[in-house]
Scaffold this active site. Structure first.
Site, PDB file in Angstrom:
ATOM      1  N   LYS A 169      52.816  14.397  40.121  1.00  0.00           N
ATOM      2  CA  LYS A 169      53.636  15.122  39.423  1.00  0.00           C
ATOM      3  C   LYS A 169      54.071  16.407  39.883  1.00  0.00           C
ATOM      4  CE  LYS A 169      53.432  18.379  36.274  1.00  0.00           C
ATOM      5  NZ  LYS A 169      54.783  19.052  36.171  1.00  0.00           N
ATOM      6  N   GLU A 244      43.812  24.089  44.444  1.00  0.00           N
ATOM      7  CA  GLU A 244      44.119  25.218  45.395  1.00  0.00           C
ATOM      8  C   GLU A 244      45.071  26.348  44.534  1.00  0.00           C
ATOM      9  OE1 GLU A 244      43.952  25.256  48.598  1.00  0.00           O
ATOM     10  OE2 GLU A 244      43.007  23.731  49.265  1.00  0.00           O
ATOM     11  N   CYS A 278      51.195  31.772  48.251  1.00  0.00           N
ATOM     12  CA  CYS A 278      49.734  31.930  47.778  1.00  0.00           C
ATOM     13  C   CYS A 278      49.130  32.871  48.767  1.00  0.00           C
ATOM     14  CB  CYS A 278      49.131  30.685  47.416  1.00  0.00           C
ATOM     15  SG  CYS A 278      49.474  29.350  48.943  1.00  0.00           S
ATOM     16  N   GLU A 378      47.801  38.729  41.052  1.00  0.00           N
ATOM     17  CA  GLU A 378      48.822  37.885  41.894  1.00  0.00           C
ATOM     18  C   GLU A 378      50.274  38.314  41.144  1.00  0.00           C
ATOM     19  OE1 GLU A 378      49.258  33.725  41.822  1.00  0.00           O
ATOM     20  OE2 GLU A 378      49.117  33.858  44.028  1.00  0.00           O
TER      21      GLU A 378
HETATM   22  P1  NAD Z   1      51.667  26.619  37.704  1.00  0.00           P
HETATM   23  O1  NAD Z   1      50.133  26.485  37.705  1.00  0.00           O
HETATM   24  O2  NAD Z   1      52.369  27.137  36.728  1.00  0.00           O
HETATM   25  O3  NAD Z   1      51.995  25.291  37.640  1.00  0.00           O
HETATM   26  C1  NAD Z   1      51.704  24.164  38.829  1.00  0.00           C
HETATM   27  C2  NAD Z   1      51.871  22.883  38.464  1.00  0.00           C
HETATM   28  O4  NAD Z   1      50.836  22.617  37.361  1.00  0.00           O
HETATM   29  C3  NAD Z   1      53.146  22.451  37.854  1.00  0.00           C
HETATM   30  O5  NAD Z   1      53.679  21.028  38.194  1.00  0.00           O
HETATM   31  C4  NAD Z   1      52.864  22.462  36.247  1.00  0.00           C
HETATM   32  O6  NAD Z   1      53.995  21.813  35.675  1.00  0.00           O
HETATM   33  C5  NAD Z   1      51.787  21.880  36.203  1.00  0.00           C
HETATM   34  N1  NAD Z   1      51.030  22.481  35.136  1.00  0.00           N
HETATM   35  C6  NAD Z   1      50.985  23.360  34.112  1.00  0.00           C
HETATM   36  N2  NAD Z   1      50.492  23.401  32.992  1.00  0.00           N
HETATM   37  C7  NAD Z   1      49.672  22.173  33.199  1.00  0.00           C
HETATM   38  C8  NAD Z   1      48.668  21.683  32.361  1.00  0.00           C
HETATM   39  N3  NAD Z   1      48.110  22.345  31.277  1.00  0.00           N
HETATM   40  N4  NAD Z   1      48.069  20.690  32.782  1.00  0.00           N
HETATM   41  C9  NAD Z   1      48.048  20.061  33.871  1.00  0.00           C
HETATM   42  N5  NAD Z   1      49.317  20.632  34.698  1.00  0.00           N
HETATM   43  C10 NAD Z   1      49.727  21.797  34.454  1.00  0.00           C
HETATM   44  O7  NAD Z   1      52.061  27.249  39.091  1.00  0.00           O
HETATM   45  P2  NAD Z   1      53.410  27.320  39.692  1.00  0.00           P
HETATM   46  O8  NAD Z   1      53.771  28.712  38.894  1.00  0.00           O
HETATM   47  O9  NAD Z   1      54.269  26.182  39.599  1.00  0.00           O
HETATM   48  O10 NAD Z   1      53.003  28.003  41.164  1.00  0.00           O
HETATM   49  C11 NAD Z   1      52.651  29.443  41.572  1.00  0.00           C
HETATM   50  C12 NAD Z   1      51.327  29.420  41.610  1.00  0.00           C
HETATM   51  O11 NAD Z   1      50.991  28.383  42.643  1.00  0.00           O
HETATM   52  C13 NAD Z   1      50.788  30.688  42.201  1.00  0.00           C
HETATM   53  O12 NAD Z   1      49.540  31.082  41.470  1.00  0.00           O
HETATM   54  C14 NAD Z   1      50.336  30.415  43.822  1.00  0.00           C
HETATM   55  O13 NAD Z   1      49.317  31.271  44.127  1.00  0.00           O
HETATM   56  C15 NAD Z   1      49.799  28.840  43.367  1.00  0.00           C
HETATM   57  N6  NAD Z   1      49.821  28.183  44.698  1.00  0.00           N
HETATM   58  C16 NAD Z   1      48.741  28.141  45.347  1.00  0.00           C
HETATM   59  C17 NAD Z   1      48.876  27.197  46.835  1.00  0.00           C
HETATM   60  C18 NAD Z   1      47.411  26.863  47.453  1.00  0.00           C
HETATM   61  O14 NAD Z   1      47.367  26.488  48.392  1.00  0.00           O
HETATM   62  N7  NAD Z   1      46.292  27.683  47.077  1.00  0.00           N
HETATM   63  C19 NAD Z   1      49.971  27.061  47.043  1.00  0.00           C
HETATM   64  C20 NAD Z   1      51.110  27.250  46.562  1.00  0.00           C
HETATM   65  C21 NAD Z   1      50.995  28.005  45.178  1.00  0.00           C
END
Ligand code: NAD
Length: 471
Positions: A169, A244, A278, A378
């Site tokens: 997803k 992550e 990130c 962040e």
């Molecule tokens: P997000 O957490 O909003 O969304 C990530 C994914 O989770 C999306 O596909 C979203 O649709 C899904 N999601 C949202 N609500 C959910 C729920 N209730 N249950 C299951 N899935 C759900 O993050 P974003 O805004 O897409 O990305 C940015 C964030 O990702 C930043 O905080 C960044 O630091 C982090 N990130 C971390 C890494 C790492 O490797 N540690 C890498 C890239 C990004």
């Protein structure tokens, strides 16, 4: 106008049961470029059922079969390199510089997993017992918009290496990138049901994956807030989780470092992936005795940073992915000003001539106190905080004074000294003298940056369940 109106289940592109439409917007000009039909719980259940059925056979596959599949996936993904590049620029606003670099690694994710399983001992004898590392089961892969392809590809490579089947997803904002991935994976011709894609919203598809009892593990990359929600919900069915999450990475410049070299690297580093990374080193820790010199170099560097259309070769910082993300960054710049930090470069508003898109001014705050929100939270945009420290001990203390622990950076010509500092930092990855990537060493966070590790043997083992047969 592009339309994404199929999902990929059991080896076929199918029309989703879900009917909601989500608009895809080019972040460089906020023009609509496409539409995606969002899948729903029914679609997710169908995909999970296909993955569960396929697992019966795939979990028994040999290492050489899996290597064959990984090789096919690699070839298929590499064939689409140019498409990935074009679509990441258009849909995500990823700069040409970043996207080209990121796509270079697409094939390498498969190579590294092939390397790992060529030597990995899936069976071991301990005393007189057999210990077997079994694939954990169906894996739900949930990924963010800021690194869609690399997150999906690296997770799929590991799952296939382990013998797991997957339901992916991706972010709803990455639908065009997902379309290319679905096509590439389909072209690899793996047996049906091993890889499935369900486009959709997090609170619909993501939640169903997290509650569905047939899913054994969630591999999630995204925000800490959503990661916590997933961990809580997944506990009901005792799913394994790899999370992550976010970061607020410190970059410690020791007082013997060559400032003319390390400060420009630090500034450009903080702006990697337009600040939507990130692992971006967003807290620059410098000796208070050197802060004037640091400010001078940082300001001069910021003046060289090119903000512009992501397709231009020389653009360093492109648009934020969405209006929401633009507003989030603006809000943090306002917070920084209200908290009394000094603006060294950038500030509120859009750069001249780029008003149509979600562009922000790459910003540097200096004389930042680590207690300020801009140093603690962040931001996920091109905003760097320069924080002075008195002693090396205080630098380490400040570096660790964060809820996060994903990455950290240390610069010094005295490598032994840098290593000593690195050993005291609570972060999953500490880079000495620059930014480094190695797909064979573990990646993941301490504290609220996550649970578990990805990449290499550590990543593989997170998809395996040890079973002891005592005889
Ligand atoms: P997000 O957490 O909003 O969304 C990530 C994914 O989770 C999306 O596909 C979203 O649709 C899904 N999601 C949202 N609500 C959910 C729920 N209730 N249950 C299951 N899935 C759900 O993050 P974003 O805004 O897409 O990305 C940015 C964030 O990702 C930043 O905080 C960044 O630091 C982090 N990130 C971390 C890494 C790492 O490797 N540690 C890498 C890239 C990004």
């Amino acid at each position: 106008m592009k339309t994404v109106n199929k999902i990929y289940i059991n080896g076929k592109f199918v029309t989703p049961h879900g009917t909601e439409i989500f608009n895809l917007i080019n972040p460089s000009n906020n023009q609509k470029i496409g539409e995606v039909t969002l899948a729903d719980e029914t679609d997710t259940k169908n995909a999970v059922a296909a993955a569960k059925e396929a697992f019966k056979t795939f979990s028994k596959s040999t290492v050489s079969e899996r290597i064959k599949y990984l090789t096919r996936l690699k070839v298929a993904v590499e064939k689409r390199k140019q498409d990935f590049t074009d679509i990441m620029i258009e849909e995500y606003g990823g700069t040409h510089q970043f996207v080209t670099m990121s796509n270079q690694y697409s094939g390498a994710w498969f190579d590294s997993m092939i390397g790992v399983i060529q030597t990995y001992e899936f069976e071991k004898t301990i005393n007189s017992s057999l210990v077997k590392m079994q694939p954990v089961g169906v894996v739900g892969i949930i990924t963010p918009w800021n690194a869609s392809n690399s997150s999906v590809i690296s997770k799929v490579a590991t799952a296939i290496a382990a013998g797991c089947t997957v339901v992916i997803k991706p972010s709803e904002m990455s639908a065009l990138q997902t379309q290319v991935l679905m096509e590439a994976f389909h072209d690899a011709g793996l047996p049906k049901g091993i890889i499935n894609f369900v486009t959709g919203l997090g609170n619909v598809v993501g939640t169903e994956l997290t509650v569905n009892p047939a899913v054994s593990k969630i591999s999630f990359t995204g925000s800490t807030a959503v990661g916590k929600l997933i961990a809580k919900t997944a506990a009901d069915t005792m799913k394994r989780v790899t999370l992550e999450l976010g970061g607020k990475s410190p970059n410690i410049i020791l007082d013997d470092a060559n400032l003319e070299e390390v400060i420009p690297t630090a500034v450009f580093g903080a702006y990697m992936n337009s600040g939507q990374a990130c692992i971006a080193p967003t807290r620059l820790l410098v000796s208070e005795n050197q802060i004037d010199k640091v400010n001078e170099i940082a300001k001069a560097t910021a003046e060289k940073v090119i903000v512009g259309l992501p397709q231009n070769d020389d653009t360093n910082v492109g648009p934020m992915v969405s209006v929401k993300q633009f507003e989030r960054v603006q809000n943090y710049i306002k917070i920084g000003l209200a908290e009394g930090a000094t603006v060294l470069a950038g500030g509120e508003g859009k750069p001249e001539g780029l008003e149509a898109g979600n562009f922000v001014k790459p910003t540097i705050f200096t004389h930042v106190n680590n207690k300020m929100r801009i140093a603690h939270e962040e931001i996920f945009g091109p905003v760097l905080s320069i924080i002075p420290y008195k002693t090396e001990e205080e630098a380490i203390e400040i570096a660790n004074d964060t809820p996060y622990g994903l990455a950290a950076y240390v610069s010094s010509p005295d490598v032994e000294r840098a290593q000593k500092v690195a050993s005291q930092i609570d972060a999953g990855r500490v880079c000495i003298n620059g930014f480094r990537h190695d797909p064979m060493v573990p990646f993941g966070g301490f504290k609220q940056s996550g649970i578990g590790r990805e990449y290499g043997v550590y990543g593989l083992e997170a998809y395996l369940e040890p079973k002891a047969v005592l005889q």
